[in-house]
Design a protein around this motif. Structure first.
Motif, PDB file in Angstrom:
ATOM      1  N   LEU A  81      -5.757  -3.633  -2.795  1.00 45.79           N
ATOM      2  CA  LEU A  81      -6.226  -4.380  -3.250  1.00 45.79           C
ATOM      3  C   LEU A  81      -6.213  -4.032  -4.402  1.00 45.79           C
ATOM      4  O   LEU A  81      -6.700  -2.934  -5.458  1.00 45.79           O
ATOM      5  N   GLN A  82      -5.563  -5.418  -5.726  1.00 43.92           N
ATOM      6  CA  GLN A  82      -4.546  -5.465  -6.023  1.00 43.92           C
ATOM      7  C   GLN A  82      -6.510  -6.137  -7.128  1.00 43.92           C
ATOM      8  O   GLN A  82      -6.774  -7.259  -7.592  1.00 43.92           O
ATOM      9  N   MET A  83      -6.405  -5.044  -8.527  1.00 40.19           N
ATOM     10  CA  MET A  83      -7.648  -5.018  -9.460  1.00 40.19           C
ATOM     11  C   MET A  83      -6.568  -5.432 -10.553  1.00 40.19           C
ATOM     12  O   MET A  83      -6.680  -4.652 -11.417  1.00 40.19           O
ATOM     13  N   ASN A  84      -6.817  -7.019 -11.100  1.00 39.74           N
ATOM     14  CA  ASN A  84      -6.291  -7.110 -12.282  1.00 39.74           C
ATOM     15  C   ASN A  84      -7.700  -7.451 -13.255  1.00 39.74           C
ATOM     16  O   ASN A  84      -8.605  -7.726 -12.708  1.00 39.74           O
ATOM     17  N   SER A  85      -7.527  -6.724 -14.520  1.00 44.43           N
ATOM     18  CA  SER A  85      -8.506  -7.676 -15.844  1.00 44.43           C
ATOM     19  C   SER A  85     -10.246  -7.104 -15.195  1.00 44.43           C
ATOM     20  O   SER A  85     -10.733  -7.766 -15.068  1.00 44.43           O
ATOM     21  N   LEU A  86      -9.527  -5.444 -15.333  1.00 45.08           N
ATOM     22  CA  LEU A  86     -11.449  -5.228 -15.243  1.00 45.08           C
ATOM     23  C   LEU A  86     -12.259  -5.703 -15.968  1.00 45.08           C
ATOM     24  O   LEU A  86     -11.664  -5.321 -17.170  1.00 45.08           O
ATOM     25  N   GLU A  87     -13.436  -4.939 -15.462  1.00 41.48           N
ATOM     26  CA  GLU A  87     -14.340  -5.355 -15.943  1.00 41.48           C
ATOM     27  C   GLU A  87     -15.136  -3.488 -16.391  1.00 41.48           C
ATOM     28  O   GLU A  87     -15.876  -3.903 -15.021  1.00 41.48           O
ATOM     29  N   PRO A  88     -16.010  -3.624 -17.066  1.00 35.44           N
ATOM     30  CA  PRO A  88     -16.867  -2.710 -16.818  1.00 35.44           C
ATOM     31  C   PRO A  88     -17.723  -2.983 -15.498  1.00 35.44           C
ATOM     32  O   PRO A  88     -18.854  -1.880 -14.191  1.00 35.44           O
ATOM     33  N   ASP A  89     -18.096  -3.834 -15.259  1.00 33.90           N
ATOM     34  CA  ASP A  89     -18.787  -4.038 -14.160  1.00 33.90           C
ATOM     35  C   ASP A  89     -18.216  -4.250 -12.573  1.00 33.90           C
ATOM     36  O   ASP A  89     -18.900  -4.535 -11.786  1.00 33.90           O
ATOM     37  N   ASP A  90     -17.391  -3.619 -12.432  1.00 31.11           N
ATOM     38  CA  ASP A  90     -16.555  -3.961 -11.361  1.00 31.11           C
ATOM     39  C   ASP A  90     -16.554  -2.515 -11.228  1.00 31.11           C
ATOM     40  O   ASP A  90     -16.162  -1.456 -10.258  1.00 31.11           O
ATOM     41  N   THR A  91     -17.553  -1.205 -11.684  1.00 31.59           N
ATOM     42  CA  THR A  91     -17.009   0.423 -11.311  1.00 31.59           C
ATOM     43  C   THR A  91     -18.329   0.125 -10.616  1.00 31.59           C
ATOM     44  O   THR A  91     -19.318   0.158 -10.339  1.00 31.59           O
ATOM     45  N   ALA A  92     -17.418   0.624  -9.304  1.00 32.85           N
ATOM     46  CA  ALA A  92     -18.148   1.035  -8.035  1.00 32.85           C
ATOM     47  C   ALA A  92     -17.515   2.321  -7.512  1.00 32.85           C
ATOM     48  O   ALA A  92     -16.105   2.258  -7.705  1.00 32.85           O
ATOM     49  N   VAL A  93     -18.127   2.099  -6.494  1.00 35.31           N
ATOM     50  CA  VAL A  93     -17.248   3.647  -5.017  1.00 35.31           C
ATOM     51  C   VAL A  93     -16.895   2.137  -4.340  1.00 35.31           C
ATOM     52  O   VAL A  93     -17.987   1.431  -4.392  1.00 35.31           O
ATOM     53  N   TYR A  94     -15.954   2.290  -3.912  1.00 36.07           N
ATOM     54  CA  TYR A  94     -15.506   0.952  -3.341  1.00 36.07           C
ATOM     55  C   TYR A  94     -14.871   1.595  -1.665  1.00 36.07           C
ATOM     56  O   TYR A  94     -14.340   2.725  -1.876  1.00 36.07           O
ATOM     57  N   TYR A  95     -15.274   0.823  -1.054  1.00 32.31           N
ATOM     58  CA  TYR A  95     -14.832   1.086   0.239  1.00 32.31           C
ATOM     59  C   TYR A  95     -14.364   0.313   1.069  1.00 32.31           C
ATOM     60  O   TYR A  95     -13.926  -1.189   1.101  1.00 32.31           O
ATOM     61  N   CYS A  96     -12.912   0.680   1.907  1.00 34.16           N
ATOM     62  CA  CYS A  96     -12.779  -0.623   2.722  1.00 34.16           C
ATOM     63  C   CYS A  96     -13.129  -0.052   4.788  1.00 34.16           C
ATOM     64  O   CYS A  96     -13.627   1.217   5.043  1.00 34.16           O
TER      65      CYS A  96
END
Length: 124
Positions: A81-96
């Protein structure tokens, strides 16, 4: 049994990028649909993106379209998962997670196998 190992999280400033990896064992990525989900503190788990192992079709949540890209590498048996232009609202634990089929890809209960999470923190 399929096992998934998520990695690549970290602390990044707003506007920055990260690439998450999901290593798959006990099965191959083209036998399953692999999804990414995230859960922020006090919030429900939400779907981010999914890739179909059958035909490579990808799906993304509206909130990340144009910023996040999901891809798979059959040789490495991994999904990214390529994540660009990250924002504070993207803060989280990410699971696959992995499942058969692709209908209702955004519903966590449809997934049979889950990896441990990796924490993404985006500072403002």
């Amino acid at each position: 049994e399929v096992q998934l190992q998520a990695s690549g999280g970290g602390l990044v400033q707003a506007g920055g990028s990260l690439r998450l990896s999901c290593a798959v064992s006990g099965g191959t990525v083209d036998d399953y649909s692999i999804g990414w989900f995230r859960q922020a503190p006090g919030k429900e788990r939400e779907a981010v993106s999914c890739i179909s192992g059958y035909d490579g079709t990808t799906y993304s949540a509206r909130s990340v379209k144009g910023r996040f890209t999901i891809s798979s590498d059959n040789a490495k048996n991994a999904v990214y998962l390529q994540m660009n232009s990250l924002e504070p609202d993207d803060t989280a634990v990410y699971y696959c997670a992995a499942r058969s089929g692709i209908t209702r890809w955004n519903i966590p209960a449809r997934y049979d196998y889950w990896g441990q999470g990796t924490l993404v923190t985006v500072s403002s």
